[in-house]
Design an enzyme around this catalytic site. Sequence first.
Site, PDB file in Angstrom:
ATOM      1  N   ALA A 267       0.791  -1.330  -0.120  1.00 22.35           N
ATOM      2  CA  ALA A 267      -0.154   0.105   0.134  1.00 22.35           C
ATOM      3  C   ALA A 267       0.745   1.291  -0.093  1.00 22.35           C
ATOM      4  O   ALA A 267       1.881   1.365   0.490  1.00 22.35           O
ATOM      5  CB  ALA A 267      -1.012   0.096   1.283  1.00 22.35           C
ATOM      6  N   PRO A 268       0.388   2.425  -0.844  1.00 24.47           N
ATOM      7  CA  PRO A 268      -1.142   2.272  -1.376  1.00 24.47           C
ATOM      8  C   PRO A 268      -0.819   1.865  -2.916  1.00 24.47           C
ATOM      9  O   PRO A 268      -1.647   2.057  -3.514  1.00 24.47           O
ATOM     10  CB  PRO A 268      -1.053   3.785  -1.546  1.00 24.47           C
ATOM     11  CG  PRO A 268       0.308   4.445  -1.488  1.00 24.47           C
ATOM     12  CD  PRO A 268       1.139   3.583  -0.635  1.00 24.47           C
ATOM     13  N   CYS A 387      12.480   3.597   2.726  1.00 22.88           N
ATOM     14  CA  CYS A 387      12.813   5.149   2.385  1.00 22.88           C
ATOM     15  C   CYS A 387      13.409   5.896   3.654  1.00 22.88           C
ATOM     16  O   CYS A 387      13.076   6.951   4.024  1.00 22.88           O
ATOM     17  CB  CYS A 387      11.272   5.908   2.281  1.00 22.88           C
ATOM     18  SG  CYS A 387      10.085   5.475   3.354  1.00 22.88           S
TER      19      CYS A 387
END
Length: 449
Positions: A267-268, A387
């Site tokens: 997701a997303p 990230c």
Amino acid sequence: MANIKKSPRNLAVTVLDRIINKQAYSNLELNQVIQQNELSVADKHLLTNLVYGTLQHRLTLENWLKSFVKREPTPWVKELLLITLYQYHYLERIPDFAATNEAIEITKLRGRGNQGLRKFVTGVLHAVLRSDWPDLTSIKDPVEQLSLRASLPLWLTQKLVEENGLVEVQKIGKAINEPARLSIRVNRAKGTIAQITAQLASEGIKTIPSQVAEDGLIVTEGNLLASQAFHAGLVTVQDESAMLAAEAMAKAINLKTANLVLDACSAPGGKTGQLAAQVEKGKVVALDIHQHKVKLINKNMERLGLGSRVIAKQNDARDLTLLADQALDAALVDAPCSGMGLLRRKPEIRYQKQFSDSQQLHKIQTTILSAVAPKIKKGGIIIYSTCTILNEENNETVAAFLATHPNFALEKTQTARALKTDRATKTLTILPSDYGSDGFFIATLRRKN
């Protein structure tokens, strides 16, 4: 009063109060307030600038404010003072008197006529205007000085300096406090880059090619989300660095002939769609632990015209009993992480996280990798990405996985634009200071036997 109540400055106080004191997400909170209030384009821009700018420079502004207050103000008053100080120092086009006057009017509105509160805010702001911007060069410790200058918590500054060196972290500190640019990915399942760029241009949306990702574009002008190109699924919003994980997989295996590919933490669905656009004969299994996010994945895949290529399921990636051993040609493990590469886009993260969060996430990351490993075919690939730019969650997670899985080998991560190809490491780390994109990490792990 009604104008003051719906003014960008007053709304910014509300948004910042919720972000700082209720742990709300900046992007979601800001979008919600914008949707609830009829604002001009100029007012939307000012509101966004006040929220993100005050968050980005928060520690710097707090350091300036502390000389003028003897005790911690109530939360909304503190946010009002900080956004006003932000305007004084960082927004040259706004006259000091305009920022001051509206701050006083907001105090009257919110303070319900409390004269003492009005006098306090007025006194603090006038005292600030009579003072000079603090001389941070007087701080002898270079790391502490950088912490205040870049508005990075001291623990995080120390950690980044330890891993990257002072000079590089100075560049990172500057980069994360610049405005984030809007990047989009072309959906190759619906056209070429040239075709889709032309379609965007016909709708008044100007773009330039990304220097980071092969399918990336930077939007320089126009309302993308209102465009037919967006609603028709020709493009999707995705950071340039985030596009590199699927690029790395495409460099490591032939996605066109792949039978089954896993996106373990989907997701997303940005990376899911990127993989599905290339997996022409097989399927992409997209997992998320939350059912409402699985619905979001399906919604995004339908917009992109890729629903038939994706199987989205609610499932914890730490338990993959739904898949047979050696069923996967490849897996993307874009793992849960601290998000420290997103500080430009989500500046509040720096104030909400501690190093202990990274240590806990490291355990979750290794658990997910261990669950995925037996599902990979011999010769198949795991792309591990985050990230964040903290080693604990990146190279140390990869090292911990390899130490317990000798049947996997680390290969050099490749990208379409051969980013950092002369680096000494096989893993790829993109710093926020490298290309103006988010910070990102990618490792390529191949199963030998």
